[in-house]
Design a protein around this motif. Structure first.
Motif, mmCIF file in Angstrom:
data_model
loop_
_atom_site.group_PDB
_atom_site.id
_atom_site.type_symbol
_atom_site.label_atom_id
_atom_site.label_comp_id
_atom_site.label_asym_id
_atom_site.label_seq_id
_atom_site.Cartn_x
_atom_site.Cartn_y
_atom_site.Cartn_z
ATOM 1 N N PRO A 40 0.825 -1.213 0.000
ATOM 2 C CA PRO A 40 0.000 0.000 0.000
ATOM 3 C C PRO A 40 0.854 1.255 0.000
ATOM 4 O O PRO A 40 1.796 1.382 0.799
ATOM 5 C CB PRO A 40 -0.804 -0.123 1.294
ATOM 6 N N GLY A 41 0.559 2.146 -0.917
ATOM 7 C CA GLY A 41 1.278 3.399 -0.972
ATOM 8 C C GLY A 41 2.654 3.337 -1.587
ATOM 9 O O GLY A 41 3.376 4.334 -1.609
ATOM 10 N N LYS A 42 3.041 2.161 -2.078
ATOM 11 C CA LYS A 42 4.373 1.996 -2.671
ATOM 12 C C LYS A 42 4.257 1.565 -4.131
ATOM 13 O O LYS A 42 3.238 1.032 -4.559
ATOM 14 C CB LYS A 42 5.179 0.967 -1.886
ATOM 15 N N GLU A 43 5.323 1.795 -4.865
ATOM 16 C CA GLU A 43 5.353 1.360 -6.261
ATOM 17 C C GLU A 43 5.515 -0.157 -6.347
ATOM 18 O O GLU A 43 6.047 -0.801 -5.428
ATOM 19 C CB GLU A 43 6.507 2.047 -6.990
ATOM 20 N N ARG A 44 5.042 -0.687 -7.466
ATOM 21 C CA ARG A 44 5.218 -2.116 -7.701
ATOM 22 C C ARG A 44 6.699 -2.436 -7.814
ATOM 23 O O ARG A 44 7.456 -1.700 -8.449
ATOM 24 C CB ARG A 44 4.478 -2.532 -8.965
ATOM 25 N N GLU A 45 7.101 -3.542 -7.215
ATOM 26 C CA GLU A 45 8.528 -3.896 -7.133
ATOM 27 C C GLU A 45 8.749 -5.310 -7.665
ATOM 28 O O GLU A 45 8.010 -6.231 -7.294
ATOM 29 C CB GLU A 45 8.967 -3.815 -5.671
ATOM 30 N N GLY A 46 9.750 -5.471 -8.499
ATOM 31 C CA GLY A 46 10.111 -6.800 -8.963
ATOM 32 C C GLY A 46 10.836 -7.562 -7.873
ATOM 33 O O GLY A 46 11.718 -7.000 -7.218
ATOM 34 N N VAL A 47 10.460 -8.808 -7.661
ATOM 35 C CA VAL A 47 11.030 -9.631 -6.609
ATOM 36 C C VAL A 47 11.987 -10.665 -7.183
ATOM 37 O O VAL A 47 13.092 -10.848 -6.683
ATOM 38 C CB VAL A 47 9.912 -10.324 -5.811
ATOM 39 N N SER A 48 11.554 -11.330 -8.225
ATOM 40 C CA SER A 48 12.399 -12.369 -8.828
ATOM 41 C C SER A 48 12.024 -12.547 -10.291
ATOM 42 O O SER A 48 10.905 -12.246 -10.703
ATOM 43 C CB SER A 48 12.240 -13.705 -8.097
ATOM 44 N N ASN A 85 11.250 -17.304 2.862
ATOM 45 C CA ASN A 85 11.694 -17.634 4.220
ATOM 46 C C ASN A 85 12.122 -16.377 4.957
ATOM 47 O O ASN A 85 12.406 -15.344 4.349
ATOM 48 C CB ASN A 85 12.856 -18.626 4.167
ATOM 49 N N ASN A 86 12.180 -16.491 6.273
ATOM 50 C CA ASN A 86 12.611 -15.367 7.117
ATOM 51 C C ASN A 86 11.870 -14.082 6.724
ATOM 52 O O ASN A 86 12.482 -13.039 6.501
ATOM 53 C CB ASN A 86 14.122 -15.167 6.995
ATOM 54 N N LEU A 87 10.564 -14.182 6.651
ATOM 55 C CA LEU A 87 9.761 -13.053 6.218
ATOM 56 C C LEU A 87 9.836 -11.901 7.210
ATOM 57 O O LEU A 87 9.932 -12.103 8.425
ATOM 58 C CB LEU A 87 8.314 -13.492 6.011
ATOM 59 N N LYS A 88 9.763 -10.704 6.649
ATOM 60 C CA LYS A 88 9.838 -9.482 7.440
ATOM 61 C C LYS A 88 8.572 -8.658 7.206
ATOM 62 O O LYS A 88 7.916 -8.805 6.166
ATOM 63 C CB LYS A 88 11.055 -8.670 7.004
ATOM 64 N N PRO A 89 8.246 -7.774 8.134
ATOM 65 C CA PRO A 89 7.060 -6.918 7.926
ATOM 66 C C PRO A 89 7.112 -6.151 6.599
ATOM 67 O O PRO A 89 6.068 -5.934 5.977
ATOM 68 C CB PRO A 89 7.104 -5.986 9.137
ATOM 69 N N ASP A 90 8.300 -5.775 6.158
ATOM 70 C CA ASP A 90 8.434 -5.059 4.887
ATOM 71 C C ASP A 90 8.076 -5.918 3.682
ATOM 72 O O ASP A 90 7.939 -5.391 2.570
ATOM 73 C CB ASP A 90 9.863 -4.533 4.716
ATOM 74 N N ASP A 91 7.947 -7.212 3.865
ATOM 75 C CA ASP A 91 7.543 -8.091 2.772
ATOM 76 C C ASP A 91 6.028 -8.088 2.569
ATOM 77 O O ASP A 91 5.531 -8.691 1.617
ATOM 78 C CB ASP A 91 8.006 -9.531 3.040
ATOM 79 N N THR A 92 5.312 -7.428 3.453
ATOM 80 C CA THR A 92 3.859 -7.347 3.335
ATOM 81 C C THR A 92 3.476 -6.639 2.045
ATOM 82 O O THR A 92 3.900 -5.509 1.794
ATOM 83 C CB THR A 92 3.263 -6.602 4.538
ATOM 84 N N ALA A 93 2.684 -7.314 1.222
ATOM 85 C CA ALA A 93 2.307 -6.771 -0.084
ATOM 86 C C ALA A 93 1.377 -7.760 -0.771
ATOM 87 O O ALA A 93 1.210 -8.901 -0.321
ATOM 88 C CB ALA A 93 3.539 -6.546 -0.959
ATOM 89 N N VAL A 94 0.797 -7.312 -1.871
ATOM 90 C CA VAL A 94 0.120 -8.223 -2.786
ATOM 91 C C VAL A 94 1.165 -8.708 -3.781
ATOM 92 O O VAL A 94 1.867 -7.900 -4.394
ATOM 93 C CB VAL A 94 -1.042 -7.538 -3.523
ATOM 94 N N ILE A 103 13.088 -8.871 -22.851
ATOM 95 C CA ILE A 103 14.524 -8.936 -23.024
ATOM 96 C C ILE A 103 15.188 -8.731 -21.672
ATOM 97 O O ILE A 103 14.570 -8.218 -20.729
ATOM 98 C CB ILE A 103 15.011 -7.884 -24.042
ATOM 99 N N LEU A 104 16.430 -9.120 -21.579
ATOM 100 C CA LEU A 104 17.126 -9.116 -20.294
ATOM 101 C C LEU A 104 17.112 -7.734 -19.638
ATOM 102 O O LEU A 104 16.860 -7.608 -18.429
ATOM 103 C CB LEU A 104 18.558 -9.600 -20.489
ATOM 104 N N SER A 105 17.338 -6.709 -20.415
ATOM 105 C CA SER A 105 17.429 -5.362 -19.846
ATOM 106 C C SER A 105 16.083 -4.823 -19.384
ATOM 107 O O SER A 105 16.031 -3.806 -18.694
ATOM 108 C CB SER A 105 18.045 -4.403 -20.866
ATOM 109 N N ALA A 106 15.003 -5.485 -19.760
ATOM 110 C CA ALA A 106 13.665 -4.995 -19.412
ATOM 111 C C ALA A 106 12.904 -5.965 -18.521
ATOM 112 O O ALA A 106 11.700 -5.803 -18.325
ATOM 113 C CB ALA A 106 12.869 -4.732 -20.681
ATOM 114 N N GLN A 107 13.567 -6.947 -17.988
ATOM 115 C CA GLN A 107 12.851 -7.991 -17.266
ATOM 116 C C GLN A 107 12.294 -7.531 -15.928
ATOM 117 O O GLN A 107 11.471 -8.223 -15.333
ATOM 118 C CB GLN A 107 13.755 -9.201 -17.050
ATOM 119 N N TRP A 108 12.746 -6.403 -15.417
ATOM 120 C CA TRP A 108 12.251 -5.917 -14.132
ATOM 121 C C TRP A 108 11.091 -4.939 -14.286
ATOM 122 O O TRP A 108 10.660 -4.332 -13.309
ATOM 123 C CB TRP A 108 13.378 -5.266 -13.345
ATOM 124 N N GLU A 109 10.593 -4.789 -15.494
ATOM 125 C CA GLU A 109 9.482 -3.866 -15.728
ATOM 126 C C GLU A 109 8.199 -4.655 -15.937
ATOM 127 O O GLU A 109 8.085 -5.435 -16.888
ATOM 128 C CB GLU A 109 9.778 -2.995 -16.941
#
Length: 126
Positions: A40-48, A85-94, A103-109
């Motif tokens: 909530p209130g944060k930008e979408r973030e690539g995890v893996s 594993n070892n989840l933290k409160p900051d991992d809370t998200a959808v 392509i490789l250079s765009a995989q985090w978008e």
């Protein structure tokens, strides 16, 4: 084609969850599969990002989850997994799983993935 993410829930700090990603109309084994999250209130973030076998099959993690999260695939079940594993409160998200051929250079978008679906809520709290 939509993907289905599942496995979210409420977990205490330090706990673990395994998310699953399936598709009834897409052979995930042929695509790069990524996990994104949005708090909530944060930008979408690539995890893996798990590159497709056609693009090398390499796995990438964001710095925020490296060493704690692990991705895998079960080809027979056409399912991708995100072990957390070892989840933290900051991992809370959808959490969302997506599939595509970035392509490789765009995989985090997020916008470079053609297939996604409803996410699954992960809440880390005591």
């Amino acid at each position: 084609v939509q993907l289905q993410a599942s496995g979210g829930g409420l977990v205490q700090p330090g706990g673990s969850l395994r998310l699953s990603c399936t598709s009834s109309g897409l052979n995930l084994n042929s695509y790069t599969v990524a996990w994104f999250r949005q708090a909530p209130g944060k930008e979408r973030e690539g995890v893996s990002v798990h590159r497709s076998r056609y693009s090398g099959g390499r796995i990438y993690y964001s710095d925020s989850v490296k060493g704690r999260f692990t991705v895998s695939r079960d080809s027979a079940k056409n399912t991708a997994y995100l072990q957390m594993n070892n989840l933290k409160p900051d991992d809370t998200a959808v959490y969302y799983c997506v599939a595509g051929v970035p392509i490789l250079s765009a995989q985090w978008e997020f916008r470079n993935y053609r297939h996604w679906g409803q996410g699954t809520q992960v809440t880390v709290s005591s």
